[in-house]
Design an enzyme around this catalytic site. Structure first.
Site, mmCIF file in Angstrom:
data_model
loop_
_atom_site.group_PDB
_atom_site.id
_atom_site.type_symbol
_atom_site.label_atom_id
_atom_site.label_comp_id
_atom_site.label_asym_id
_atom_site.label_seq_id
_atom_site.Cartn_x
_atom_site.Cartn_y
_atom_site.Cartn_z
ATOM 1 N N HIS A 146 8.162 39.236 63.342
ATOM 2 C CA HIS A 146 9.100 38.426 63.000
ATOM 3 C C HIS A 146 8.669 37.532 61.602
ATOM 4 O O HIS A 146 9.581 37.479 60.716
ATOM 5 C CB HIS A 146 9.716 37.580 64.119
ATOM 6 C CG HIS A 146 11.180 37.179 63.695
ATOM 7 N ND1 HIS A 146 12.098 37.962 63.768
ATOM 8 C CD2 HIS A 146 11.853 35.953 63.449
ATOM 9 C CE1 HIS A 146 13.154 37.382 63.497
ATOM 10 N NE2 HIS A 146 13.037 36.184 63.167
ATOM 11 N N ARG A 161 20.653 52.833 68.488
ATOM 12 C CA ARG A 161 19.901 52.900 66.981
ATOM 13 C C ARG A 161 18.889 54.054 66.912
ATOM 14 O O ARG A 161 18.602 54.765 68.113
ATOM 15 C CB ARG A 161 19.245 51.721 66.904
ATOM 16 C CG ARG A 161 17.976 51.334 67.464
ATOM 17 C CD ARG A 161 17.370 49.999 67.071
ATOM 18 N NE ARG A 161 16.734 50.021 65.851
ATOM 19 C CZ ARG A 161 15.798 48.825 65.715
ATOM 20 N NH1 ARG A 161 15.354 48.171 66.663
ATOM 21 N NH2 ARG A 161 15.050 48.756 64.608
ATOM 22 N N ARG A 162 18.530 54.238 65.747
ATOM 23 C CA ARG A 162 17.490 55.406 65.460
ATOM 24 C C ARG A 162 17.508 56.619 66.385
ATOM 25 O O ARG A 162 16.475 57.091 67.089
ATOM 26 C CB ARG A 162 16.052 54.656 65.651
ATOM 27 C CG ARG A 162 15.736 53.586 66.461
ATOM 28 C CD ARG A 162 14.269 53.193 66.841
ATOM 29 N NE ARG A 162 13.666 52.434 65.304
ATOM 30 C CZ ARG A 162 12.678 51.887 65.642
ATOM 31 N NH1 ARG A 162 11.868 51.681 66.876
ATOM 32 N NH2 ARG A 162 12.026 51.355 64.450
ATOM 33 N N HIS A 215 22.692 44.264 61.777
ATOM 34 C CA HIS A 215 22.245 43.058 61.359
ATOM 35 C C HIS A 215 21.167 43.037 60.450
ATOM 36 O O HIS A 215 21.255 42.289 59.358
ATOM 37 C CB HIS A 215 21.685 42.478 62.688
ATOM 38 C CG HIS A 215 20.526 41.548 62.390
ATOM 39 N ND1 HIS A 215 20.950 40.013 61.976
ATOM 40 C CD2 HIS A 215 19.310 41.287 62.628
ATOM 41 C CE1 HIS A 215 19.921 39.255 61.876
ATOM 42 N NE2 HIS A 215 18.729 40.001 62.117
ATOM 43 N N PHE A 216 20.148 43.606 60.421
ATOM 44 C CA PHE A 216 19.122 43.502 59.516
ATOM 45 C C PHE A 216 19.513 44.288 58.272
ATOM 46 O O PHE A 216 18.661 44.182 57.177
ATOM 47 C CB PHE A 216 17.564 43.985 59.961
ATOM 48 C CG PHE A 216 17.504 45.252 60.416
ATOM 49 C CD1 PHE A 216 17.137 46.253 59.470
ATOM 50 C CD2 PHE A 216 17.083 45.675 61.808
ATOM 51 C CE1 PHE A 216 16.834 47.639 59.803
ATOM 52 C CE2 PHE A 216 16.680 46.906 62.169
ATOM 53 C CZ PHE A 216 16.577 48.010 60.941
ATOM 54 N N HIS A 217 20.488 45.194 57.905
ATOM 55 C CA HIS A 217 20.884 45.420 56.766
ATOM 56 C C HIS A 217 21.578 44.313 56.079
ATOM 57 O O HIS A 217 21.753 44.496 54.836
ATOM 58 C CB HIS A 217 21.608 46.803 56.908
ATOM 59 C CG HIS A 217 20.857 48.017 56.851
ATOM 60 N ND1 HIS A 217 20.121 48.419 58.345
ATOM 61 C CD2 HIS A 217 20.337 48.964 56.124
ATOM 62 C CE1 HIS A 217 19.517 49.373 57.920
ATOM 63 N NE2 HIS A 217 19.660 49.710 56.657
ATOM 64 N N TYR A 255 10.582 36.715 57.564
ATOM 65 C CA TYR A 255 10.510 35.655 56.593
ATOM 66 C C TYR A 255 9.511 35.824 55.471
ATOM 67 O O TYR A 255 9.851 35.117 54.289
ATOM 68 C CB TYR A 255 10.162 34.208 57.507
ATOM 69 C CG TYR A 255 11.112 34.102 58.547
ATOM 70 C CD1 TYR A 255 12.318 33.411 58.025
ATOM 71 C CD2 TYR A 255 11.005 34.525 59.833
ATOM 72 C CE1 TYR A 255 13.391 33.334 58.810
ATOM 73 C CE2 TYR A 255 12.029 34.252 60.611
ATOM 74 C CZ TYR A 255 12.961 33.491 60.148
ATOM 75 O OH TYR A 255 14.168 33.463 61.128
#
Lengths: 568, 162
Positions: free
Chosen positions: A243, A457-458, A394-396, A247
């Protein structure tokens, strides 16, 4: 006759940087890192659209034999996509950008240039080894490389070289700052360098987890020195790192938003003090949140899951602070451009300047990314979403949106400086940015909606025996976004190649780098020892119980992704 | 440090919103009883034959309650089905099933469509969660964590009879 100077002779430590060019040593060092990063991005991203095609029921019917370029095995391509984009593109680009702002802001050369080239060489060899391992089909373990799947040792050695190289980069940046500090007692360090130091402190603390995992669990297992491992411990150590990693990507984008964008839009940052508070909060609270990736793990107690949820909400605060601070800065810029009503500053922005447009587009995606993140972080809602395609959706929005678009915006001024030639085409750059924005919005929505319908996913859906029919529409819209993003990627490649090899015009835009910190910000914000202490205490409180819970079982042998029998 | 008045209000609003979110989470756990997988025990993944996972499958516990032991392995769910038969179980409407699951080899996932059932399966760890099947129909158990080249085939079926 020469008059003797009354001052003792000192090594000249400050450098005068030309505004519209780079010194040769900057061009080589910054250029090597930034361009290696962009190469990794282009290679990694090229895999993405083909995965959306493979997951689309429509494409499967229309083109049953479609393959992913270079990598016919879906999970091999997915590994390249994740490892290149998430680990190598980001790290190389961040290091190049950090070197640039550190030298320019502090107006001095790096502490040790030889060390900078040693760390570059380590990371580059790491890249080559990892590419070999994945390319030869011996490391199709995805970028999270969870045990007890085992990859070829070169995969882990490459990752170790990347991480250790980045530690040397951190040391180089800290020493440069220390040398500057010695000569400038009582002065505030420019915000960009403040944030860069905070970022590398966090990075070094966080990578400790993954270093332990790779050096003491996975590499020995892969070499056959260890016979067994523990997947739960592996996941705990990975997400101790995983995580803060996000950042580590986000902070350089924030550096651009906070310290460069205000000048690029002809405004002034609304609040420097709260910007520093935001950076410190990001760095301090990014470590005790990683268990939100482990909500569904049977080996982690619900109490720790709850505690990490609360800290995750806390680490959302600096992003809300950023929304206000940058929003107010942009409002000022919009008013200068003629905005009069309450909200019309939102569209009175410089959408025709690629450097600005890329960052604004990134922010638009980040709104979707931020809110979807808070939803996922809510531990009981997460049951409906964990490991569904919602998560990459989300993370795209965050990584491929806010972070990558901002980095591309930076590339649109830093690559011209590296080459000493203007950007090849502003129009192509704008087309690239807006296709990326539209493509990612469609992709994020399609993946999110498919995830809610229960699509994992994946997963190579083209070969799956069952796909929820409710999700077919969204998987198909994701494939449309794949086409749009593939076009965007080609436009990016064309513009970078054009700038490097065919641009004739001289550079007209310099880098908006501050060389002084504002006098108003409190100096106690620069008590790094205190912040490191707090990070370590929080890390211990938040993670030691999790590690203690996971300790004990070390009975799982390794497996390759291809054979359901344990490795000998 | 100077903080603008509007910015201070913004900070209060953000803190308030996140406070409401936290309260909603607490309510979901303590009022609505949503649970997450948490430590219930361990097994040696190489010695599953000498544990409760030796014979996976559905056991009736009376009163429309069941326990289903499942062993996840590359690349199938073993629900006790005979060799060559599909991984499939039938349960009556309204059945409350306690899933007790582990992995024999690598990391797998255990996700049931349209139910609050989402567990990681790790060799060495036992995962246990309950679900109630109120509506008749076909529900898929999907492995949602990459587990090797056959990952996309790892699906089982729960049929809730009318």
């Amino acid at each position: 006759m020469q008059v003797a100077s009354p001052l003792p002779q000192r090594q000249p430590s400050s450098l005068a940087f030309p505004k519209l060019a780079m010194l040769m040593e900057e061009r080589t060092l910054v250029g090597a890192h930034v361009l290696t990063g962009m190469l990794a991005l282009l290679l990694g991203s090229l895999m993405g659209p083909f995965q959306t095609f493979r997951r689309s029921p429509f494409v499967k019917e229309a083109f049953p034999d479609l393959q992913i370029p270079f990598f016919s095995f879906y999970y091999q391509a997915l590994t390249i996509h994740g490892v290149m984009n998430a680990l190598f593109f980001t790290t190389f680009f961040i290091v190049g950008f950090t070197y640039f702002i550190t030298q320019r802001s502090l107006e001095r050369p790096l502490w040790n240039r030889t060390l900078a080239w040693v760390s570059y060489a380590m990371m580059f060899v790491g890249l080559a080894l990892v590419l070999f391992a994945i390319g030869s089909g011996q490391a199709s373990v995805l970028y999270t490389f969870y045990p007890s799947l085992v990859a070829h040792p070169t995969f882990y050695i490459g990752l170790v070289l990347l991480v250790v190289g980045s530690w040397l980069v951190g040391a180089n940046v800290f020493m440069t700052y220390a040398a500057w500090r010695k000569e400038h007692p009582g002065e505030r360090v420019p915000l960009a360098v403040f944030a860069a130091i905070a970022n590398f402190i966090m990075w070094i603390v966080a990578t400790f987890g993954v270093a332990v995992e790779v050096l003491f669990m996975l590499l020995p297992l892969s070499l056959g020195w260890l016979k067994t491992t523990d997947p739960q411990m592996g996941r705990v150590l990975f997400w101790f790192f995983g995580h803060p990693l996000v950042y580590f990507w986000l902070i350089p984008a924030y550096i651009s938003w906070y310290t460069m964008l205000p000048k690029q839009v002809g405004s002034k940052l609304f609040s420097d003090g709260l910007a520093r508070v935001a950076f410190l909060m990001l760095v301090i609270f990014s470590v005790p949140v990683g268990v939100h990736h482990l909500f569904s793990d049977p080996g982690v107690s619900s109490v720790m899951k709850g505690i990490h949820t609360v800290f995750t909400f806390v680490v959302a605060v600096p992003s809300f602070l950023t929304a206000f601070n940058i929003g107010a800065t942009l409002e000022r810029a919009g008013r200068q451009r003629g905005a009069r009503r309450a909200l019309d500053w939102l569209w009175h922005q410089d959408f025709g300047n690629p450097v600005v447009a890329a960052q604004l587009a990134g922010m638009i995606l980040f709104i979707a990314g931020g809110f979807s993140g808070i939803i996922q972080a809510s531990l009981t809602l997460n049951i409906a979403l964990h490991n569904t395609s919602w998560v990459p959706g989300h993370f795209h929005m965050t990584l491929a949106g806010a972070v990558t678009l901002t980095y591309i915006g930076i590339a649109y001024w830093i690559v011209p400086l590296i080459r000493n030639r203007a950007l090849w085409s502003k129009k192509v750059a704008l087309a690239q940015i807006y296709t990326w924005l539209v493509g990612m919005l469609i992709f994020g929505h399609g993946m999110g909606a498919a995830g809610i319908a229960g699509v994992p996913r994946r997963t190579d859906l083209s070969n799956a025996p069952y796909v929820n029919p409710d999700a077919a529409f969204f998987l198909n819209t994701s494939a449309i976004s794949g086409v749009i993003l593939l076009i965007s990627l080609v436009l990016l490649l064309v513009n970078l190649v054009g700038t490097l090899f065919f641009s004739k015009e001289p550079v007209t835009e310099g880098a908006p780098v501050d060389t002084v910190g504002p006098a108003g910000s409190p100096l106690w914000l620069e008590r790094w020892g205190l912040w490191v202490g707090i990070i370590l205490v929080l890390a211990a409180v938040a993670w030691l119980p999790v590690v203690a819970d996971a300790l004990g079982t070390f009975a799982s042998p390794g497996y390759t992704p291809f054979v359901p029998n344990p490795l000998k | 440090m100077y903080i603008d008045r509007l910015e201070r209000y913004w900070i209060y609003a953000v803190a308030g919103t996140l406070g409401v979110f936290s309260a909603a989470l607490l309510a979901s756990v303590f009022i609505f009883g949503v649970t997450l997988p948490s430590p219930v025990g361990r097994v040696d993944p190489m010695q599953l034959d000498s544990t409760e996972f030796a014979t996976p499958g559905l056991r009736s516990m009376g009163d429309n309650q069941y326990t289903l032991h499942v062993v996840a392995k590359m690349w199938q769910f073993d629900l006790g089905q005979a060799k060559g038969k599909p991984a499939e179980i039938h349960i009556p409407k309204g059945a409350e099933v306690t899933f007790v699951v582990t992995s024999k080899d690598v990391t797998h996932g255990f996700y049931i469509e349209h139910h609050d059932m989402n567990m990681m399966l790790l060799p060495g760890q036992i995962a246990r969660e309950k679900a109630t099947f109120k509506k008749p129909g076909t529900y898929h158990i999907i492995c949602h964590e990459y587990c090797g080249s056959g990952h996309q085939n790892m699906i089982a079926t729960i049929i809730v009879d009318a």
